[in-house]
Design an enzyme around this catalytic site. Structure first.
Site, PDB file in Angstrom:
ATOM      1  N   ARG A 306      34.263   5.760  80.510  1.00 52.18           N
ATOM      2  CA  ARG A 306      33.789   6.895  79.858  1.00 52.18           C
ATOM      3  C   ARG A 306      32.257   6.896  79.787  1.00 52.18           C
ATOM      4  O   ARG A 306      31.567   7.893  79.971  1.00 52.18           O
ATOM      5  CB  ARG A 306      34.365   6.687  78.304  1.00 52.18           C
ATOM      6  CG  ARG A 306      35.668   7.322  78.259  1.00 52.18           C
ATOM      7  CD  ARG A 306      36.337   7.285  76.958  1.00 52.18           C
ATOM      8  NE  ARG A 306      37.953   7.915  77.146  1.00 52.18           N
ATOM      9  CZ  ARG A 306      38.557   8.125  76.277  1.00 52.18           C
ATOM     10  NH1 ARG A 306      38.277   7.675  74.798  1.00 52.18           N
ATOM     11  NH2 ARG A 306      39.682   8.776  76.292  1.00 52.18           N
ATOM     12  N   HIS A 448      38.027  14.746  83.379  1.00 51.12           N
ATOM     13  CA  HIS A 448      38.717  13.299  83.651  1.00 51.12           C
ATOM     14  C   HIS A 448      38.168  12.159  82.550  1.00 51.12           C
ATOM     15  O   HIS A 448      37.342  12.503  81.718  1.00 51.12           O
ATOM     16  CB  HIS A 448      38.516  12.687  85.020  1.00 51.12           C
ATOM     17  CG  HIS A 448      37.148  12.234  85.386  1.00 51.12           C
ATOM     18  ND1 HIS A 448      37.009  11.672  86.255  1.00 51.12           N
ATOM     19  CD2 HIS A 448      35.782  12.794  84.982  1.00 51.12           C
ATOM     20  CE1 HIS A 448      35.585  11.609  86.508  1.00 51.12           C
ATOM     21  NE2 HIS A 448      34.938  12.158  85.986  1.00 51.12           N
ATOM     22  N   GLU A 449      38.923  11.089  82.409  1.00 52.08           N
ATOM     23  CA  GLU A 449      38.755  10.067  81.356  1.00 52.08           C
ATOM     24  C   GLU A 449      38.602  10.509  79.858  1.00 52.08           C
ATOM     25  O   GLU A 449      37.765   9.872  79.146  1.00 52.08           O
ATOM     26  CB  GLU A 449      37.493   9.387  81.734  1.00 52.08           C
ATOM     27  CG  GLU A 449      37.187   8.657  83.124  1.00 52.08           C
ATOM     28  CD  GLU A 449      38.263   7.730  83.559  1.00 52.08           C
ATOM     29  OE1 GLU A 449      39.018   7.155  82.435  1.00 52.08           O
ATOM     30  OE2 GLU A 449      38.546   7.611  84.608  1.00 52.08           O
ATOM     31  N   GLY A 450      39.448  11.500  79.581  1.00 49.06           N
ATOM     32  CA  GLY A 450      39.655  12.003  78.248  1.00 49.06           C
ATOM     33  C   GLY A 450      38.651  13.410  78.193  1.00 49.06           C
ATOM     34  O   GLY A 450      37.716  13.161  78.646  1.00 49.06           O
TER      35      GLY A 450
END
Lengths: 598, 598
Positions: A306, A448-450
């Site tokens: 993140r 992406h990545e949350g």
């Protein structure tokens, strides 16, 4: 791209004049380092990024990866060549232990180094970026054998790594993954299932690909509590380190994206029977740590990723900013507002107020975000190496800032790229310039990545309430310390400090009000607005920090910092007012709407 | 695209229930029309857009126009076929006089008709869009001969039209164009110069291309006062209407864009000697109207094109909204906030508050913008056909709203497309779905036909001050009339009316304050913020109008209107507060910054 993708001057300011990273060399882990070694890494990174990564950025976008009839992936050859040079320079291993062949670089330096590559070529930089994250996870949670077998070749640049979380039916909701891992009784597992959106999921760039795969062991708890983590290599590795049989991991297809095209993004089948090592069904996997604790291990990598996604957004925003500054200084058009003589020569467009707005906005976003990113990376170093209370505080602060450092650059450095296009006018909309690609590449980062929405839920639903609100209290304490220093200076710093204090106290009060209402659905309904207001508060704080670091110094660079800080306080921080008003009203619009009304 | 690109239900509401366009049939020009003929045009447009325009939208994007070695342009064949059908259906001529073969459709119906095609395929729709604008200009300012020679074939779908304003060195600043037009003494001119960004500038879609070209006649005044307008056909036309010699208009190159790829966008040379009709240097051009008045004629087309660009942005936003609504209703992921059972089935994502936020935001943007666009088109009809005082008022109101109807959808329907991607998650970032193309296509709209910054200068520097502020006063009067009606209703309408009144009075006061300071540079420094605050005010007004039109009606459709209005007043209108604060402060940040500081 003739313009530098990043500003070394700004990095020097942030690293040395503000964060004082040289002081890290006083810690045992970094004792071999000095300002000279740090500079050498930054110099090397800048040079290699410009020489080996930037030149094929547009080509990799135009000639995206394709799947050949034999099931392999074809990339333009420049990617493998750039990564070979990157690996040979030891940059994959930068922040790892010397015992693993690494340089034991502080994370803050490793991030600054990687940012050059991300700014020069987002697509190519993703391969080592994912590999480093994978290796870090295994170093933290893997066995010595897993480290020796998989991490060492990754750090040498021979193997690459991935993280395999999502499935076609399960993206944000990992509770619903269906990939199964059946224990074979000999310590290994056999995996079957399909993983989606796997960046770097297949290619021929190195000798092997090390997949870290979330899967469920039959009989385990339902939901996220039954998720385990496995190492699943593309090629099995013999005890002597040579490659063995091909594992049953099959590329089903490539995703064709709007941007970030240089990075292969794949749909992978595990254990579909295409290949059966040892004649048995399922892809061979090795458990990492203990069963059912996979998600907590994966969060090790996700938290790191993140921050890395934040840096990707920052780097793309920064590259676009620098290009639009150069364009605006050289492109002439129109005259000053008070010049009515059509025969006078046209002026560079950076003389026009609205173009300055677009440049200052970009500057405030990308330099604010870069400062925030480096601050978070430094917190990571403190968490790992400061020891005692300081390490604990750094960990807590980093925890609360992680959703911000992921989401804020993803939103505002994307906006910076849009402004960079706008500064270029029609030219910016063409593929003759780079900025449209930055904009397309950067649009991935809020997803992406949350997703953005997931980050809002993480911040408001978990981070500010955890440990009885200790994270929020610590954050407020840090901001207040800056405010006190700024107030002592008087002038603009003191004026901004007053503004910042008001917004901080409002955010704290709003947090209490949201959770005080006793209804989680109401509290969380507007978590995106909370995330965005909190993000602007954080970056306003970071800008005040930069202003303090620039105090007493003169020259264009420092005047630029002061102008950008002024812009942020006059144009940006006030945006939080309506957001906090909305939150304070405990608005139910989103809860009351019936989907049938759309 | 299986989802409809636009909502017929919403069009019916806006056209019939709100704007009461059927009443237009009481005017002489539209006397042959009825609700039935209007419906027939809308039905036909929807059907043809879905059948002939939508299917090749992605293909035209993937296989963009290319220049062949012989200097011609190759497009995928579906474009010509779609335009042939469009022309044969009489849709190019829709709003033109019956004497020209037209249907004498009201502009508001013609815009609604065209919106279907813009939503289905932005690239292909641009060719007739530009042709209609070109023909309208010539009908208004051309000679009968020019109309017979060029307009009639355009309306028959045989010729296409362009507008040639920009040059490589002169985009926003038309004062600096250098294309020259030398009178030949026989009433014709010979043009030499280079034009940039010419959409539809070359192709083989029809028999001929009619360029409307801005150029300067030597010896004329400097700056914009010396600009004249010429018809320059690609092929000269004989007196009997057959094609004659090829004119000296040469395609130099195509611009390769991020989006809107289906529309050829060209660099054209006029009179570079590639071809010399009659053996003389220069491209043959015919003066439109009088010398040196070209810009005022071109504004006829530009004002129309600005509304059209607004519609293009609206249509793309709308298409993305409808697709994300459908996706969110069918994609399942996660559980309700209060459901802690991981074994319960996942829910459609439109159950999640943050997804609803993204859907409601889109709805408030695209339906608000569509209503604004149709309102402006109706004003155009009133200006042309209402007569007397009503026509004059409509013209004045349209004048002040033109920068809004161009810029607001370009900003917020683009944001809608970004939200449509976000609703789709990773899928939305792939080219398997349509929304990423909408986003790329839509990014053009804040750039062409006057950039966002130019619209701000137009609104604040010209439109609100013209005629002693009469336009602003008339706008305020119109908004206040709505407020009075809303207050009488009580409930939400009355609450919103109070909010709207407060923002309206602030905008009026801020306008006075900006110009009262006596320094145009200060007044105009933040014209973009003014434009954006004014735009939100306008759309809030339009939403209140829709709420009034929906009053007393029940059912999902009307509940949706109420929910979107609520969203706009709770989430959007408050954004104007900080913008107006900034403007009221007469902030000098943008004026004080030195470009060396960037």
């Amino acid at each position: 791209m003739a313009t530098a993708p990043l500003s070394r001057r700004d990095l020097d300011f942030l690293l040395y004049e503000w964060l004082d990273v040289t002081a890290l060399t006083g810690r045992k882990r970094f004792a071999e380092h000095s300002k000279e070694t740090f500079d050498a890494v930054l110099d090397l990174s800048a040079e290699m990024a410009v020489k080996h990564f930037a030149p094929h950025n547009k080509k990799a976008d135009a000639q995206e990866p394709r799947m050949l009839p034999d099931g392999t992936v074809e990339l333009i050859p420049e990617v493998a060549e750039a990564l070979r040079i990157f690996g040979e320079a030891g940059l994959v291993a930068g922040q790892f232990d010397e015992s693993l062949g690494g340089m034991q670089l502080p994370a803050v330096l490793a991030r600054a180094s990687m940012a050059w590559f991300q700014a020069a070529n987002a697509g190519t930089s993703s391969y080592p970026f994912l590999t480093v994250g994978n290796a870090n996870l295994l170093v933290a949670h893997g066995t010595q054998q897993q480290i020796d077998t998989f991490v060492r070749p990754m750090l040498e640049g021979r193997f690459f790594g991935t993280m395999c979380l999502s499935e076609p039916q399960a993206g944000s909701s990992l509770a619903d993954i269906t990939t199964r891992a059946v224990p074979r009784g000999d310590g290994t597992y056999r995996l079957t299932g399909t993983k989606m959106w796997i960046s770097g999921g297949d290619h021929e760039l190195g000798e092997n690909i090390v997949h870290l795969v979330l899967a469920k062991v039959p009989g385990g708890p339902a939901g996220v509590k039954g998720i385990s983590l496995f190492v699943v290599p593309k090629w099995l590795v013999n005890e002597d380190g040579t490659l063995g049989e091909r594992n049953d991991v099959t590329l089903v297809g490539l995703n064709h994206k709007m941007g970030n095209r240089g990075t292969t993004n794949t749909l992978l089948n595990f254990g579909d029977g295409t290949r059966t090592p040892s004649g048995e069904a399922g892809a061979v996997g090795y458990l990492v740590g203990e069963e059912n604790r996979g998600l907590s291990y994966m969060f090790h990598m996700m938290n790191e990723a993140r921050i890395g996604v934040g840096f990707l957004a920052i780097s793309l925003g920064y590259a676009g900013y620098l290009q639009s500054v150069e364009y605006a200084a050289t492109r002439t058009q129109g005259r000053a507002a008070d010049d009515k003589d059509p025969a006078s020569p046209p002026v560079p467009i950076d003389r026009h107020a609205d173009v300055r707005r677009m440049l200052l906005a970009q500057k405030s976003y990308v330099e604010g975000a870069l400062a925030l990113g480096l601050y978070c990376a430094k917190l990571f170093d403190d968490q790992e190496t400061a020891g005692g209370e300081e390490a604990a505080r750094a960990a807590l602060l980093l925890d609360i800032l992680t959703p911000i450092v992921k989401s804020w650059p993803s939103q505002w450095c994307l906006e910076a790229n849009s402004l960079a296009i706008q500064v270029h006018g029609g030219y910016g909309y063409t593929r003759d310039y780079d900025v449209e690609q930055f904009y397309r590449d950067n649009r991935l980062n809020p997803i992406h990545e949350g997703t953005h929405g997931i980050q809002g839920l993480d911040l408001l639903g978990r981070k500010v309430t955890m440990k009885g609100g200790a994270g929020l209290a610590l954050f407020a304490e840090a901001v207040r310390a800056t405010i006190v220093r700024a107030e002592a200076l008087g002038g603009a710093a003191s004026e901004y400090a007053g503004q910042l204090a008001a917004v901080l106290e409002r955010v704290v009060a709003t947090t209490g009000r949201l959770w005080g209402a006793g209804d989680p659905a109401v509290a969380l309904a507007n978590s995106s607005a909370y995330l965005e207001a909190f993000g602007h508060l954080v970056v306003a704080w970071i800008w005040l920090e930069q202003l303090l670091a620039a105090d007493g110094r003169s020259g264009d660079f420092y005047e630029g910092k002061r102008a950008a800080a002024r812009y942020f306080y006059r144009y940006e921080l006030p945006r939080t007012g309506p957001q906090l008003d909305l939150l304070d009203s405990l608005d139910r619009t989103l809860l009351d709407v019936d989907p049938a009304w759309f």
